[in-house]
Design a protein around this motif. Structure first.
Motif, PDB file in Angstrom:
ATOM      1  N   LYS A 136       9.651 -14.840   1.241  1.00 47.61           N
ATOM      2  CA  LYS A 136       8.973 -13.781   1.659  1.00 47.61           C
ATOM      3  C   LYS A 136       8.674 -12.905   0.447  1.00 47.61           C
ATOM      4  O   LYS A 136       7.865 -11.883   1.163  1.00 47.61           O
ATOM      5  CB  LYS A 136      10.263 -13.248   3.193  1.00 47.61           C
ATOM      6  CG  LYS A 136      10.432 -14.317   4.332  1.00 47.61           C
ATOM      7  CD  LYS A 136      11.240 -13.773   4.921  1.00 47.61           C
ATOM      8  CE  LYS A 136      11.888 -14.401   6.503  1.00 47.61           C
ATOM      9  NZ  LYS A 136      12.649 -14.482   6.903  1.00 47.61           N
ATOM     10  N   LEU A 137       9.683 -12.151   0.159  1.00 46.27           N
ATOM     11  CA  LEU A 137       9.907 -11.391  -1.299  1.00 46.27           C
ATOM     12  C   LEU A 137       8.470 -11.564  -1.918  1.00 46.27           C
ATOM     13  O   LEU A 137       6.964 -10.423  -2.492  1.00 46.27           O
ATOM     14  CB  LEU A 137      10.738 -11.234  -2.228  1.00 46.27           C
ATOM     15  CG  LEU A 137      10.294 -10.227  -3.112  1.00 46.27           C
ATOM     16  CD1 LEU A 137      10.297  -8.782  -2.921  1.00 46.27           C
ATOM     17  CD2 LEU A 137      11.481 -10.195  -3.963  1.00 46.27           C
ATOM     18  N   LEU A 138       7.956 -12.568  -2.473  1.00 48.83           N
ATOM     19  CA  LEU A 138       6.359 -13.131  -3.168  1.00 48.83           C
ATOM     20  C   LEU A 138       4.856 -13.356  -2.089  1.00 48.83           C
ATOM     21  O   LEU A 138       4.569 -12.762  -2.422  1.00 48.83           O
ATOM     22  CB  LEU A 138       7.269 -15.160  -3.445  1.00 48.83           C
ATOM     23  CG  LEU A 138       7.918 -15.087  -4.652  1.00 48.83           C
ATOM     24  CD1 LEU A 138       8.572 -16.314  -4.509  1.00 48.83           C
ATOM     25  CD2 LEU A 138       7.499 -14.365  -6.120  1.00 48.83           C
ATOM     26  N   ASP A 139       5.656 -13.939  -0.713  1.00 50.93           N
ATOM     27  CA  ASP A 139       4.260 -13.258  -0.073  1.00 50.93           C
ATOM     28  C   ASP A 139       4.121 -12.148  -0.098  1.00 50.93           C
ATOM     29  O   ASP A 139       2.503 -11.876   0.193  1.00 50.93           O
ATOM     30  CB  ASP A 139       4.995 -14.125   1.492  1.00 50.93           C
ATOM     31  CG  ASP A 139       5.310 -16.326   0.755  1.00 50.93           C
ATOM     32  OD1 ASP A 139       4.150 -16.526  -0.064  1.00 50.93           O
ATOM     33  OD2 ASP A 139       5.663 -16.230   2.052  1.00 50.93           O
ATOM     34  N   ARG A 140       4.744 -11.130   0.254  1.00 50.72           N
ATOM     35  CA  ARG A 140       4.948  -9.743   0.308  1.00 50.72           C
ATOM     36  C   ARG A 140       4.234  -9.092  -1.041  1.00 50.72           C
ATOM     37  O   ARG A 140       3.212  -8.241  -0.316  1.00 50.72           O
ATOM     38  CB  ARG A 140       6.327  -8.900   1.482  1.00 50.72           C
ATOM     39  CG  ARG A 140       5.318  -7.776   1.542  1.00 50.72           C
ATOM     40  CD  ARG A 140       4.945  -7.573   2.984  1.00 50.72           C
ATOM     41  NE  ARG A 140       4.697  -5.891   3.062  1.00 50.72           N
ATOM     42  CZ  ARG A 140       3.743  -5.923   4.035  1.00 50.72           C
ATOM     43  NH1 ARG A 140       2.500  -6.506   3.692  1.00 50.72           N
ATOM     44  NH2 ARG A 140       3.277  -4.264   4.476  1.00 50.72           N
ATOM     45  N   VAL A 141       4.906  -9.671  -1.971  1.00 53.05           N
ATOM     46  CA  VAL A 141       4.042  -8.633  -3.460  1.00 53.05           C
ATOM     47  C   VAL A 141       2.404  -9.675  -2.791  1.00 53.05           C
ATOM     48  O   VAL A 141       1.326  -8.636  -3.182  1.00 53.05           O
ATOM     49  CB  VAL A 141       4.662  -8.998  -4.498  1.00 53.05           C
ATOM     50  CG1 VAL A 141       4.022  -8.557  -4.913  1.00 53.05           C
ATOM     51  CG2 VAL A 141       5.799  -8.512  -4.148  1.00 53.05           C
TER      52      VAL A 141
END
Length: 487
Positions: free
Chosen positions: A463-468
């Protein structure tokens, strides 16, 4: 539907300094009026104001300081009367509402089996509060029995916690009974405590020594610190919500929030008065606070080390916990290391294992080269460049440490490296959505992805990578590609 006038719902009892909800028929704790109106009666924010203002005019006592009725004032008219049982042990007078609880009370406190029809009697009882502040009272005079002949009063006096070393069910059952008895836990909270002792405590970290600390040492400390028990119950409720989604996950999450919110005022006071007396409780609760904030991170923004709301952008709650609590505990660190939860201290101190980062390190060179690509469309000033460079060095150090640890790396190792060593100014870059800061965060996400198997962090790295990726300018996209990130 328009809410009824405040005086119809809320009734103040000046003799006892409590405010009773006439629909629920129990008193509301002083700091919980707004939450009660919102969560129990679903009164919208704008409509709650008259009720809160009405409640604010009264001198409300904390549960521990409530003026209980004397024999002539029982029953209190607005409270329900329940059928209960009263302990007849000399000098005790403990009250509860089930025979099962009374038998547990005798075994835990008086250290003997209760005799049916002798060691307790039926009485009528009431309580001002429910939940963690539940305390029954009655209008009947006590009737006492003395210990059987041959037994001294001292043999059955209340005991302090002095548990045997951890072993399977015996000691855990003893811990469970004593905590249930001391804090008058209801059936749901007793279930949560049981789940924590036998299951959740073993899922927080894979190392045997830390599992033992969470399972036995922390509950012993909780016997003297209610906020720590509430942290344990909140953690267990979130665990159950995660592993049993078909069995009322929403209800478990609401229960977790209730315990977490109830613990915070006392926890914050303990932080302001940190000492060798309470430092272990503060340390242990900090883990539960971390787990709670991480496990409820449903939206990706809270994974960015920052948190956005409608009015402001701040450091994410879990990151604030990690950075602030470590600093506050510095003055008592030796006490913690040498104390009963010493194994937990090591989970946050891997960042002390400094290693020298070579200027020619391939990862560092790759990270530093990114700043040169921005000159044409997003120039960085000197201050931003310095913050970025230092953060890149720390990230290279963290990834190097993770590589050396290999399969022994845990989420606590990962959380205790890069974020703890960042300068405050770097968080300002994140708050400003600086592309360089976001790229470093994405690279850190690849480290987290290797240790996200624990239930309270599972799936967060992705989720973190997608949000960045959703936040950076498309011209930076190449620095977030999988082949670049892992090369």
């Amino acid at each position: 539907m328009t809410p009824s006038p405040p005086q119809d719902l809320l009734k103040y009892l000046p003799d006892h300094r409590v405010l009773v909800c006439m629909q629920c028929r129990y008193a509301i704790q002083p700091n919980a009026v707004a939450r009660h109106l919102k969560e129990i009666h679903h009164i919208h924010r704008g409509d709650r104001r008259p009720f809160v203002e009405y409640a604010g005019q009264f001198d409300l006592a904390d549960p521990a300081k409530v003026v209980y009725p004397d024999l002539t004032q029982f029953p209190v008219p607005v409270l329900p009367v329940e059928n209960g049982v009263a302990c007849r042990f000399a000098g005790c007078g403990h009250l509860c509402v089930t025979v099962k609880r009374m038998k547990q009370h005798w075994m835990t406190v008086h250290r003997m089996s209760a005799r049916d029809g002798i060691d307790w009697r039926n009485v009528q009882v009431q309580t001002f509060f429910r939940g963690n502040a539940l305390k029954y009272f009655t209008g009947e005079r006590s009737e006492e029995v003395q210990p059987e002949k041959g037994c001294s009063r001292r043999d059955f006096a209340p005991v302090t916690l002095n548990f045997s070393p951890a072993s399977p069910d015996g000691p855990l059952a003893e811990i469970e009974q004593r905590l249930i008895e001391k804090y008058h836990l209801d059936s749901l909270d007793s279930e949560l405590l049981r789940h924590y002792l036998r299951h959740t405590s073993q899922t927080i970290d894979p190392r045997p020594e830390t599992q033992t600390a969470f399972q036995t040492a922390v509950p012993k400390i909780a016997y003297n610190f209610h906020f720590l028990l509430q942290g344990m119950l909140s953690c267990a409720a979130m665990h159950l919500a995660q592993i049993t989604p078909s069995r009322g996950a929403f209800s478990y999450r609401a229960t977790a929030a209730k315990h977490h919110d109830a613990a915070l005022p006392t926890f914050r006071h303990a932080m302001l008065t940190i000492s060798s007396h309470n430092c272990n409780a503060v340390m242990a609760f900090s883990f539960f606070m971390m787990i709670y904030t991480l496990s409820r991170a449903d939206d990706a923004d809270s994974l960015l080390l920052i948190r956005e709301s409608t009015t402001t952008t701040t450091i994410a709650a879990w990151m604030e916990v990690l950075r602030t609590r470590c600093n506050l505990l510095d003055s008592c660190w030796e006490n913690i290391i040498c104390g009963p939860i010493g194994p937990l201290a090591s989970l946050w101190r891997h960042n002390d294992q400094k290693t020298v980062v070579s200027p020619t390190d391939p990862l560092l060179c790759k990270l530093l080269s990114i700043r040169n690509c921005s000159a044409s469309f997003h120039p960085w000033n000197e201050s931003d460049t310095k913050l970025y460079n230092n953060a890149a060095v720390e990230l290279t150090r963290a990834i190097s440490l993770a590589s050396r640890m290999g399969h022994t790396l845990t989420i606590w190792d990962a959380l205790g490296t890069w974020p703890l060593n960042l300068a405050d100014g770097f968080f300002d870059l994140l708050l400003a959505m600086h592309p360089g800061a976001l790229i470093l965060l994405a690279q850190y996400g690849t480290l987290l992805a290797s240790v996200q198997t624990l239930w309270f962090f599972n799936g967060h790295a992705g989720k973190l990578l997608d949000r960045v990726r959703s936040l950076v300018d498309p011209r930076w996209e190449k620095f977030l590609q999988a082949d670049y990130m892992h090369s």
